[in-house]
Design a protein around this motif. Structure first.
Motif, PDB file in Angstrom:
ATOM      1  N   THR A   1      63.997  67.451  48.986  1.00 19.54           N
ATOM      2  CA  THR A   1      65.170  67.144  49.795  1.00 19.54           C
ATOM      3  C   THR A   1      66.109  68.336  49.734  1.00 19.54           C
ATOM      4  O   THR A   1      66.388  68.857  48.648  1.00 19.54           O
ATOM      5  N   ILE A   2      66.614  68.749  50.891  1.00 24.11           N
ATOM      6  CA  ILE A   2      67.572  69.862  50.925  1.00 24.11           C
ATOM      7  C   ILE A   2      68.929  69.357  50.448  1.00 24.11           C
ATOM      8  O   ILE A   2      69.486  68.412  51.015  1.00 24.11           O
ATOM      9  N   VAL A   3      69.454  69.994  49.390  1.00 25.54           N
ATOM     10  CA  VAL A   3      70.745  69.597  48.824  1.00 25.54           C
ATOM     11  C   VAL A   3      71.739  70.751  48.755  1.00 25.54           C
ATOM     12  O   VAL A   3      72.896  70.545  48.405  1.00 25.54           O
ATOM     13  N   ASP A   4      71.274  71.962  49.084  1.00 26.61           N
ATOM     14  CA  ASP A   4      72.144  73.112  48.886  1.00 26.61           C
ATOM     15  C   ASP A   4      71.839  74.201  49.912  1.00 26.61           C
ATOM     16  O   ASP A   4      70.842  74.134  50.629  1.00 26.61           O
ATOM     17  N   HIS A   5      72.705  75.193  49.932  1.00 29.25           N
ATOM     18  CA  HIS A   5      72.563  76.355  50.804  1.00 29.25           C
ATOM     19  C   HIS A   5      72.260  77.560  49.928  1.00 29.25           C
ATOM     20  O   HIS A   5      73.012  77.854  48.996  1.00 29.25           O
ATOM     21  N   CYS A   6      71.176  78.215  50.199  1.00 30.60           N
ATOM     22  CA  CYS A   6      70.828  79.442  49.483  1.00 30.60           C
ATOM     23  C   CYS A   6      71.746  80.545  50.007  1.00 30.60           C
ATOM     24  O   CYS A   6      71.806  80.765  51.218  1.00 30.60           O
ATOM     25  N   PRO A   7      72.471  81.224  49.148  1.00 29.16           N
ATOM     26  CA  PRO A   7      73.464  82.203  49.603  1.00 29.16           C
ATOM     27  C   PRO A   7      72.878  83.290  50.509  1.00 29.16           C
ATOM     28  O   PRO A   7      71.685  83.583  50.440  1.00 29.16           O
ATOM     29  N   SER A   8      73.726  83.883  51.327  1.00 24.56           N
ATOM     30  CA  SER A   8      73.294  84.992  52.180  1.00 24.56           C
ATOM     31  C   SER A   8      72.631  86.047  51.309  1.00 24.56           C
ATOM     32  O   SER A   8      73.063  86.303  50.190  1.00 24.56           O
ATOM     33  N   GLY A   9      71.557  86.609  51.821  1.00 27.37           N
ATOM     34  CA  GLY A   9      70.811  87.579  51.054  1.00 27.37           C
ATOM     35  C   GLY A   9      69.741  86.929  50.203  1.00 27.37           C
ATOM     36  O   GLY A   9      69.028  87.601  49.462  1.00 27.37           O
ATOM     37  N   CYS A  10      69.617  85.622  50.309  1.00 26.21           N
ATOM     38  CA  CYS A  10      68.596  84.872  49.573  1.00 26.21           C
ATOM     39  C   CYS A  10      67.214  85.411  49.966  1.00 26.21           C
ATOM     40  O   CYS A  10      66.936  85.605  51.142  1.00 26.21           O
ATOM     41  N   ALA A  11      66.358  85.620  48.977  1.00 27.57           N
ATOM     42  CA  ALA A  11      65.039  86.212  49.231  1.00 27.57           C
ATOM     43  C   ALA A  11      64.042  85.220  49.823  1.00 27.57           C
ATOM     44  O   ALA A  11      62.947  85.602  50.217  1.00 27.57           O
ATOM     45  N   SER A  12      64.424  83.943  49.900  1.00 29.61           N
ATOM     46  CA  SER A  12      63.449  82.945  50.340  1.00 29.61           C
ATOM     47  C   SER A  12      63.926  82.145  51.536  1.00 29.61           C
ATOM     48  O   SER A  12      65.100  82.149  51.882  1.00 29.61           O
TER      49      SER A  12
END
Length: 126
Positions: A88-99
């Motif tokens: 389940t998506i619960v968060d935002h991977c910060p800008s520049g996230c490698a994935s």
């Protein structure tokens, strides 16, 4: 006869899901709260953070994805377990996230050896 229909339908659904899987990159993280979607509320461990590609201004919060490791992205040989995991998506991977999808460590370990750290994945909404 009905058994044949069930088998045929199952095979057809399997092939349909493979045909529409999206390739991406998977990594993992270990600090689950606070999250961009739920603040300090814990949402279990089969969770993930979405990259900008999926984030859509937070509209992806709470959506579920089936994720499967498809191969290595670094010298760690044969990282995949052959399993898939639903997160389940619960968060935002910060800008520049490698994935594309940053999985919880527990979810990542279901589909790949955590020593790899980064893998190729296929993912599909469920």
């Amino acid at each position: 006869m009905s058994k044949n229909i069930v088998v045929f339908t199952t095979v057809l659904l399997f092939l349909f899901s493979i045909a529409y899987a999206t390739p991406g990159i998977g990594t993992f993280y270990t600090s689950y709260t606070p999250s961009a979607c739920y603040g300090g509320k814990q949402e279990g461990v089969m969770i993930a953070a979405a990259s900008d590609t999926l984030w859509d201004n937070g509209r992806v919060c709470g959506k579920k994805f089936r994720v499967k490791c498809t191969g290595p992205r670094n010298p760690v040989p044969h990282p995949c377990t052959g399993k898939s995991v639903t997160v389940t998506i619960v968060d935002h991977c910060p800008s520049g996230c490698a994935s594309t999808i940053d999985l919880s460590r527990e979810a990542f370990a279901q589909i790949a050896n955590p020593v790899a750290g980064i893998i190729n994945i296929d993912y599909i909404p469920v």
